[in-house]
Design a protein around this motif. Structure first.
Motif, PDB file in Angstrom:
ATOM      1  N   ARG A   1       0.851  -1.186   0.000  1.00  0.00           N
ATOM      2  CA  ARG A   1       0.000   0.000   0.000  1.00  0.00           C
ATOM      3  C   ARG A   1       0.888   1.239   0.000  1.00  0.00           C
ATOM      4  O   ARG A   1       1.805   1.353   0.811  1.00  0.00           O
ATOM      5  CB  ARG A   1      -0.905   0.036   1.235  1.00  0.00           C
ATOM      6  N   PRO A   2       0.646   2.196  -0.894  1.00  0.00           N
ATOM      7  CA  PRO A   2       1.428   3.431  -0.870  1.00  0.00           C
ATOM      8  C   PRO A   2       1.214   4.175   0.447  1.00  0.00           C
ATOM      9  O   PRO A   2       0.080   4.429   0.852  1.00  0.00           O
ATOM     10  CB  PRO A   2       0.867   4.235  -2.056  1.00  0.00           C
ATOM     11  N   ILE A   3       2.307   4.520   1.114  1.00  0.00           N
ATOM     12  CA  ILE A   3       2.217   5.272   2.363  1.00  0.00           C
ATOM     13  C   ILE A   3       2.932   6.617   2.270  1.00  0.00           C
ATOM     14  O   ILE A   3       2.911   7.387   3.233  1.00  0.00           O
ATOM     15  CB  ILE A   3       2.773   4.465   3.559  1.00  0.00           C
ATOM     16  N   ALA A   4       3.528   6.922   1.128  1.00  0.00           N
ATOM     17  CA  ALA A   4       4.136   8.237   0.921  1.00  0.00           C
ATOM     18  C   ALA A   4       4.228   8.513  -0.569  1.00  0.00           C
ATOM     19  O   ALA A   4       4.371   7.611  -1.387  1.00  0.00           O
ATOM     20  CB  ALA A   4       5.520   8.327   1.564  1.00  0.00           C
ATOM     21  N   GLY A   5       4.135   9.778  -0.895  1.00  0.00           N
ATOM     22  CA  GLY A   5       4.254  10.201  -2.283  1.00  0.00           C
ATOM     23  C   GLY A   5       4.468  11.697  -2.342  1.00  0.00           C
ATOM     24  O   GLY A   5       4.562  12.379  -1.316  1.00  0.00           O
ATOM     25  N   THR A   6       4.542  12.215  -3.551  1.00  0.00           N
ATOM     26  CA  THR A   6       4.756  13.633  -3.746  1.00  0.00           C
ATOM     27  C   THR A   6       3.776  14.166  -4.771  1.00  0.00           C
ATOM     28  O   THR A   6       3.408  13.463  -5.713  1.00  0.00           O
ATOM     29  CB  THR A   6       6.205  13.917  -4.196  1.00  0.00           C
ATOM     30  N   ILE A   7       3.335  15.397  -4.572  1.00  0.00           N
ATOM     31  CA  ILE A   7       2.542  16.107  -5.559  1.00  0.00           C
ATOM     32  C   ILE A   7       3.220  17.439  -5.824  1.00  0.00           C
ATOM     33  O   ILE A   7       3.633  18.137  -4.895  1.00  0.00           O
ATOM     34  CB  ILE A   7       1.072  16.309  -5.113  1.00  0.00           C
TER      35      ILE A   7
ATOM     36  N   HIS B   1      -3.072   8.856  -8.419  1.00  0.00           N
ATOM     37  CA  HIS B   1      -1.849   8.197  -8.891  1.00  0.00           C
ATOM     38  C   HIS B   1      -0.993   7.745  -7.707  1.00  0.00           C
ATOM     39  O   HIS B   1      -0.407   6.660  -7.727  1.00  0.00           O
ATOM     40  CB  HIS B   1      -1.051   9.143  -9.778  1.00  0.00           C
ATOM     41  N   VAL B   2      -0.894   8.580  -6.690  1.00  0.00           N
ATOM     42  CA  VAL B   2      -0.137   8.196  -5.490  1.00  0.00           C
ATOM     43  C   VAL B   2      -0.756   6.955  -4.852  1.00  0.00           C
ATOM     44  O   VAL B   2      -0.049   6.045  -4.401  1.00  0.00           O
ATOM     45  CB  VAL B   2      -0.099   9.357  -4.472  1.00  0.00           C
ATOM     46  N   LEU B   3      -2.082   6.886  -4.834  1.00  0.00           N
ATOM     47  CA  LEU B   3      -2.783   5.786  -4.162  1.00  0.00           C
ATOM     48  C   LEU B   3      -2.794   4.498  -4.976  1.00  0.00           C
ATOM     49  O   LEU B   3      -3.190   3.463  -4.457  1.00  0.00           O
ATOM     50  CB  LEU B   3      -4.219   6.216  -3.854  1.00  0.00           C
ATOM     51  N   GLY B   4      -2.367   4.547  -6.223  1.00  0.00           N
ATOM     52  CA  GLY B   4      -2.265   3.296  -6.968  1.00  0.00           C
ATOM     53  C   GLY B   4      -2.900   3.271  -8.324  1.00  0.00           C
ATOM     54  O   GLY B   4      -2.956   2.208  -8.958  1.00  0.00           O
TER      55      GLY B   4
END
Length: 345
Positions: free
Chosen positions: A262-268, A319-322
């Protein structure tokens, strides 16, 4: 791509994707006050603010500058495969009972008389069925469904806040994003997506996500950030904003994932020059407005601009969430606890 959002909700969240949840307000870490104290005696923060270089975007001096901060390349989903061992830093604590998928794994291991080992798990090895019956899996999944809670998002605007020092114009757009766009986007996802909540503070590996400030950002410290299931590092005016052939408002991707992918970090990243093209000075007028009266005081053009910015942010966090082709390889089947793609294709 927007049409895939309901798919992500159903695959990553719960067996009842149409249920509406009470949204949770996001939390923020802002380095605004720290930047007032940047000086040569504090080299880390000085490097964070001044370590890159600025250049105009194209030949139009009225456009925002592009900020290039030196950083190592962040991890992208296509950099890893289901066969890669999961590093220890990616393991998240989901409480004493654990994540439902974790409980299924433990039961399978006991049935196969396997030891827990070093804690590094191969995704392919963990897809073996063992001797666990379907009824036992269904029971664990059903019990786990009662533990789902709305997604809690934490924003780190350390790098976005730097633009507040460029001009009044840029400061107004930073405040606009932080006070209006990001909270609305977070509440939308929190009302639509429920997950098994992180039981303790969430820690992000800077080697995966080289954003924020490695010295001051709570999510990058050993103690982590409380009350968060997802950390979003907010930046502005990256290289994608420099291409005058495309009108990009924002872009985003994930850079860190838990033991169940599961994505737990990302950038926008936001292209400040593309925010609200309807008026020369609309955001400066609304920057001081509070959450309660902003809609009632905006013109129709400003209201449409806000909806566009929020809608774009919602899309990008998808996109961050998958919601990417690279992420689909790592989806789990919420009915069985198995990866949907046990063998890479």
């Amino acid at each position: 791509m927007i049409m895939l959002v309901p798919l992500v909700v159903s695959l990553l969240a719960t067996s009842h994707p149409t249920k509406a949840y009470s949204p949770v307000d996001p939390t923020f870490f802002r380095a605004y006050e720290d930047f007032h104290r940047v000086n040569d005696s504090n080299p880390v923060r000085s490097n964070l603010q001044r370590g890159g270089f600025h250049r105009h975007l194209g030949n139009n001096p009225s456009r925002f500058l592009q900020y290039d901060r030196p950083r190592h390349r962040p991890k992208r989903r296509q950099d890893i495969t289901p066969l890669d061992p999961i590093e220890e830093s990616r393991f998240v604590n989901y409480g004493s009972d654990g994540h439902p998928y974790e409980r299924i794994r433990r039961l399978r291991k006991r049935r196969r008389h396997l030891s827990v080992g070093s804690g590094k798990i191969s995704g392919l090895q963990e897809t073996e069925t063992g001797t666990v019956s379907d009824s036992e899996v269904n029971r664990i999944i059903s019990e786990g469904n009662t533990s789902f809670r709305p997604l809690r998002i934490h924003f780190d605007t350390t790098e976005l806040d730097q633009w507040s020092f460029q001009s009044t114009r840029s400061a107004a757009r930073v405040d606009y994003l932080v006070n209006h766009v990001l909270p609305r986007m977070a509440q939308t996802w929190s009302s639509a997506l429920a997950i098994i909540p992180v039981a303790e503070n969430l820690r992000i590996d800077y080697n995966y996500c080289p954003y924020g400030d490695p010295i001051t950002s709570p999510s990058l410290q050993p103690e982590g950030v409380p009350d968060a299931d997802l950390v979003i590092y907010v930046t502005a005016n990256s290289a994608v904003c420099a291409d005058e052939n495309f009108k990009v408002l924002a872009s985003a991707f994930s850079c860190f994932w838990d033991q169940f992918e599961r994505p737990i970090a990302g950038t926008i990243d936001f292209c400040l020059d593309m925010i609200d093209q309807e008026d020369e000075n609309p955001i400066a007028d609304q920057a001081g407005l509070n959450e309660k009266n902003v809609e009632t005081t905006m013109s129709p053009e400003e209201d449409n601009a806000l909806k566009l910015a929020v809608g774009t942010a919602i899309h990008e966090i998808g996109h961050v969430l998958g919601v990417t082709s690279s992420d689909m390889l790592f989806f789990y089947d919420s009915k069985t606890g198995h990866p949907r793609t046990p063998t890479p294709i």
